[in-house]
Design an enzyme around this catalytic site. Structure first.
Site, PDB file in Angstrom:
ATOM      1  CE  LYS A  81      51.418  61.112  15.604  1.00 43.78           C
ATOM      2  NZ  LYS A  81      51.060  60.027  14.660  1.00 43.78           N
ATOM      3  CB  SER A 156      48.078  58.181  16.103  1.00 40.88           C
ATOM      4  OG  SER A 156      49.119  58.196  15.135  1.00 40.88           O
ATOM      5  CB  SER A 180      48.254  57.457  12.067  1.00 38.99           C
ATOM      6  OG  SER A 180      47.745  56.442  12.896  1.00 38.99           O
TER       7      SER A 180
END
Length: 474
Positions: A81, A156, A180
């Site tokens: 990420k 997310s 997330s």
């Protein structure tokens, strides 16, 4: 037909790399090709660094040929990420404001993975500043769910989940403030673990909410999650929130034996306002765990009715503090949804924040009492199926509810109390994956992982893959 290298797991690849039956270069080339072929469709990556990945792979191969084998992550290609610092590399945090930010050092988890020879292929798409559960990013484009391109992958850490599900990476890491890691894991049909708060260092990870943030593995199988957790966990003097507790060899405790273990079910909160098909799949999963020898006990956690208030107040107040300077001087450079949330994040008062922390204290005590009676708590991960990209509402049993509130409602309690929680696939509804959430007592990742492993081991059909070729031609 032999399984392509990009579809294999860490557990499958590691012994082949160690024995030199395959090379890290072969694996990396296979994964990079898959990523380049299908990222145009899914938009899971913000950037792919083919040259650096092949350089890492060549180094791993040279080390292994010299008899230096660093463990099961050596030569494994992974994308992470784009919220984690990589020294001297661009890290965007999914934002416009930081689009040209160059990190001065590695995040601790990145350093740990580099030390054991992991190959890095690129940076994955995310909700801007990790502030949202949809991954509908206005700056880098929405990431799409590989099971249905019109649906969100969750957020997310949506890029991480979509990339793992579509085999664009062997594994990944996500961050989790209100769900997330687990929300996109459920939406994309992979395994995602939020460890205990303090188990994994957050140093070098851009914060959303200091007291709620976590970093956790996102993988194709429970065993891969156990392996990855072992290598990223541990005390870090750079992160004062980490706890100095021994890190177990988590993969070695995956027996699948849950006989005599007790599953707690909190019906009032975790099974309320849940899509009937999702609920049925989760209840079927619980019955299967019972058939493996586990017992079920109903429990009551009264403070859960205040958890949504406490979660919102906490991450709103903390995020407004983190972004304060840019809110004053660069508000127009935030995406519309994050801008809106951050404007409202200034509203909570000190009294509101302290009341939220009192709720957390009450919740921590009540959850601890429950874990004196049961080994794990089980619930759906998401109360609804992933909505269509751009939709601000989700439909649950014919009624519409705000997407943000609904998507984090069942996952955020584990963040407030800091306990480990995993999402593991438990079936499909309308062609979309459904996740089973398993929560445990603080630092009891062992039981959480073993319950997830027991379920996964007895449900190999849930490891099926999305048909990307069909989606590409439609």
């Amino acid at each position: 037909m032999e399984q392509p290298l990009y579809q294999k797991t860490i557990t499958e690849l590691a012994p082949l790399i160690k024995s030199k039956e395959i090379s890290p270069i072969e694996v990396t080339q296979s994964v990079l090709k898959q990523a380049k072929d299908y990222n145009v469709l899914i938009n899971a990556f913000i950037s792919i660094d083919e040259a650096k990945a092949l350089e890492d792979a060549k180094q791993a191969e040279a080390e292994i040929n010299q008899g230096i084998y660093k463990g099961p992550l050596h030569g494994i290609p992974m994308a992470l990420k784009d919220i984690l610092h990589f020294e001297n590399e661009r890290v965007t945090f999914g934002s416009k404001i930081h689009q040209d930010f160059i990190a001065s050092e590695n995040a601790t988890v990145v350093s740990k993975l580099k030390e054991v020879g992991t190959t890095f292929t690129g940076k994955l798409n995310m909700h801007e500043y990790a502030y949202g559960p949809t991954n509908n990013n206005p700056h880098y484009g929405p990431c799409r769910n590989p099971w249905n391109m019109e649906k969100i992958p969750g957020g997310s850490s949506g890029g991480s989940a979509a990339a793992v599900a579509a085999d664009l990476t062997i594994a990944s890491l996500g961050t989790d403030t209100a769900g997330s890691v687990r929300i996109p894991a459920s939406a994309c049909g992979i395994v995602g673990l939020k460890p205990t708060h303090g188990r994994v260092s957050k140093y070098g990870c851009f914060p959303l909410s200091w007291s709620l943030d976590h970093i956790g593995p996102m993988t194709k199988t429970v065993e891969d999650t156990a392996i990855l957790l072992e290598y990223i966990a541990g005390y870090d003097e750079k992160d004062p929130t980490t706890i100095d507790k021994p890190v177990e060899n988590y993969a070695s405790v995956l027996t699948g034996d849950i006989k005599g273990k007790v599953i707690g079910i909190e019906e009032d909160y975790f099974f309320n306002r849940v899509d009937r098909n999702v609920k049925q799949l989760v209840e079927t999963a619980i019955k299967q765990l019972e058939s493996l020898g586990a017992k079920v006990e109903l429990v009551n956690i009264p403070s859960l009715k205040y958890s949504e208030y406490a979660e919102y107040i906490t991450f709103m107040a903390e995020s407004a503090t983190i972004h304060r300077n840019n809110l004053i001087s660069r508000i127009d450079q935030f995406g519309p949804d994050v801008q809106h949330l951050l404007k409202f994040s200034n509203i909570p008062s000190a009294v509101d924040y302290l009341q939220g922390q009192q709720v957390r204290t009450m919740m921590i005590k009540e959850f601890a009492n429950v874990f004196n009676q049961v080994d794990v708590l089980i619930s759906p991960t998401l109360p609804a199926l992933p909505p269509t990209i751009g939709d601000e509402m989700v439909v649950i049993n014919g009624k519409e509810y705000p997407a943000l509130d609904s998507l984090i409602r069942l996952t955020s309690p584990a963040n407030l109390v800091g306990i480990p929680a995993i999402s593991v696939p438990c079936g499909f509804s309308n062609g979309l994956p459904v996740g089973l959430q398993i929560m445990g007592a603080a630092f009891n990742e062992k039981d959480v992982l073993n319950f997830a492993y027991a379920f996964e081991k007895n449900n190999p059909q849930f490891s099926k893959k999305p048909n990307l070729i069909e989606l590409l031609t439609n």
